[in-house]
Design a protein around this motif. Sequence first.
Motif, PDB file in Angstrom:
ATOM      1  N   LYS A   1     -12.033  -7.750   5.543  1.00 46.91           N
ATOM      2  CA  LYS A   1     -10.516  -7.410   5.037  1.00 46.91           C
ATOM      3  C   LYS A   1     -10.192  -7.853   3.688  1.00 46.91           C
ATOM      4  O   LYS A   1      -9.635  -7.408   3.175  1.00 46.91           O
ATOM      5  CB  LYS A   1      -9.710  -8.067   6.215  1.00 46.91           C
ATOM      6  N   GLU A   2     -10.665  -9.047   3.383  1.00 47.12           N
ATOM      7  CA  GLU A   2     -10.370  -9.726   2.026  1.00 47.12           C
ATOM      8  C   GLU A   2     -10.906  -8.817   0.922  1.00 47.12           C
ATOM      9  O   GLU A   2     -10.376  -8.366  -0.041  1.00 47.12           O
ATOM     10  CB  GLU A   2     -10.812 -11.162   2.034  1.00 47.12           C
TER      11      GLU A   2
ATOM     12  N   GLN B   1     -11.350  -5.640   1.205  1.00 43.59           N
ATOM     13  CA  GLN B   1     -10.606  -4.465   0.969  1.00 43.59           C
ATOM     14  C   GLN B   1      -9.464  -4.453  -0.076  1.00 43.59           C
ATOM     15  O   GLN B   1      -9.110  -3.765  -0.896  1.00 43.59           O
ATOM     16  CB  GLN B   1      -9.935  -3.983   2.258  1.00 43.59           C
ATOM     17  N   SER B   2      -8.834  -5.676   0.100  1.00 45.25           N
ATOM     18  CA  SER B   2      -7.528  -6.080  -0.751  1.00 45.25           C
ATOM     19  C   SER B   2      -8.305  -6.328  -2.280  1.00 45.25           C
ATOM     20  O   SER B   2      -7.684  -5.841  -3.189  1.00 45.25           O
ATOM     21  CB  SER B   2      -6.917  -7.212  -0.361  1.00 45.25           C
ATOM     22  N   LYS B   3      -9.349  -6.821  -2.433  1.00 46.17           N
ATOM     23  CA  LYS B   3      -9.742  -7.177  -3.688  1.00 46.17           C
ATOM     24  C   LYS B   3     -10.151  -5.584  -4.372  1.00 46.17           C
ATOM     25  O   LYS B   3     -10.165  -5.475  -5.677  1.00 46.17           O
ATOM     26  CB  LYS B   3     -10.867  -7.760  -3.867  1.00 46.17           C
TER      27      LYS B   3
ATOM     28  N   ALA C   1      -8.948  -2.753  -3.748  1.00 50.25           N
ATOM     29  CA  ALA C   1      -7.780  -2.200  -3.881  1.00 50.25           C
ATOM     30  C   ALA C   1      -7.383  -2.540  -5.283  1.00 50.25           C
ATOM     31  O   ALA C   1      -6.720  -1.788  -6.193  1.00 50.25           O
ATOM     32  CB  ALA C   1      -6.736  -1.958  -2.999  1.00 50.25           C
ATOM     33  N   ALA C   2      -7.386  -3.911  -5.664  1.00 55.90           N
ATOM     34  CA  ALA C   2      -6.910  -4.393  -6.991  1.00 55.90           C
ATOM     35  C   ALA C   2      -7.743  -3.875  -8.057  1.00 55.90           C
ATOM     36  O   ALA C   2      -6.906  -3.718  -9.171  1.00 55.90           O
ATOM     37  CB  ALA C   2      -6.882  -6.024  -6.798  1.00 55.90           C
TER      38      ALA C   2
ATOM     39  N   ARG D   1      -5.267   1.745  -4.913  1.00 52.70           N
ATOM     40  CA  ARG D   1      -5.343   2.025  -3.166  1.00 52.70           C
ATOM     41  C   ARG D   1      -6.079   3.204  -3.078  1.00 52.70           C
ATOM     42  O   ARG D   1      -6.826   3.204  -1.956  1.00 52.70           O
ATOM     43  CB  ARG D   1      -3.900   1.888  -2.828  1.00 52.70           C
TER      44      ARG D   1
ATOM     45  N   ARG E   1      -9.485   3.627  -0.945  1.00 54.34           N
ATOM     46  CA  ARG E   1      -9.777   4.096   0.321  1.00 54.34           C
ATOM     47  C   ARG E   1     -10.803   5.197   0.630  1.00 54.34           C
ATOM     48  O   ARG E   1     -11.400   5.087   1.676  1.00 54.34           O
ATOM     49  CB  ARG E   1      -8.317   4.800   0.748  1.00 54.34           C
TER      50      ARG E   1
END
Length: 356
Positions: free
Chosen positions: A141-142, A144-146, A148-149, A153, A157
């Motif tokens: 999950k972490e 995924q955020s990295k 996207a950065a 996004r 995805r």
Amino acid sequence: MASTAAPLALFLLAASAMGGGGGAQAQPLVPAVISFGDSTVDVGNNNYLPRAVFKADYAPYGQSFARHQPTGRFSDGKIVTDITADTLGFESYAPPYLSPQASGKNLLIGANFASAASSYHDDTAAMYDAITLTQQLEYYKEYQSKLAAVAGRATARSILTGALYVVSTGTGDFLQNYYHNASLSRRYDVGRYCDLLVSIFSGFAEKLYKLGARRIGVTSMPPLGCFPASIRLYGEGPGACVARLNRDAETFNGKLNATVEALKGRHADLKIAVFDIYTPLRKLAEAPVEQGFADARGTCCRTGTAKTRVYLCNPTTAGTCRNASSYVFFDGVHPSEAANVFMAESMVEAGIELVT
């Protein structure tokens, strides 16, 4: 040793035909490879865990890998996820998530969350200070955020939806826990214990699906009774595989296959397959010469004598066998690179199903 060139070439040709032609440089068949599990797919996460019991950060591990240096892989060279990435067209491998390399553009081709001694059951992993499967999912999950950065996004995805997810674990649930945990084996017979493990996998796969995964490959349980360490600890005959342990693996695999079929039925847009490593590894273990190997009972490296090193190579011993590719097993439980390549052949058909 039998070559995988022909089947891997057929894999690539079939997949590219499904995806269309073009004169541009070939791209990987999936945007990323994301791995979860234990030492079968750990590429170095345990190097960054100070208290982890099992590590492969010392020679002779890695002697056949790039630069002939240990990376944290439990083999002399490539492991199955490396060979999978090669087959899919990647020029480099997704980094271990805990490493400094897991940053920036390196995240675009995936990440590896696996940890040696991890397992389906978190209690097993915790006993060896490995990253539990639950924690691996939190790291994902972490990630995924990295991602996207780094990519934005929409691109992130797309990468996450198109990626191949590999789950490879479970051996430790038996060899590091069930077989020498009297309280656990009293609570569960083998069938019920397998039910517990596959239910954990099913829940894990459902969570991955909700987080965007649409291509999941899960490895079968290997032939537990054919590991040199298993024969040494539980064997009754002169070097024969331990039939009882192999039956346990077969029980698990039957339930895993049924669970995967159930997941397919629940999610029409989910591609999920079992990567059968039981059949080819048992074939190698029982008839190595027929497959071009010389030895399936000894190990290329000398295993240690200390309690925490009984299955692994010993960093204090001098040298290994002269030709690792002639051995099915590099240490007491992990295949050599040559055996990993052989096992990858059996994953081709399932792989085509997932990436086309």
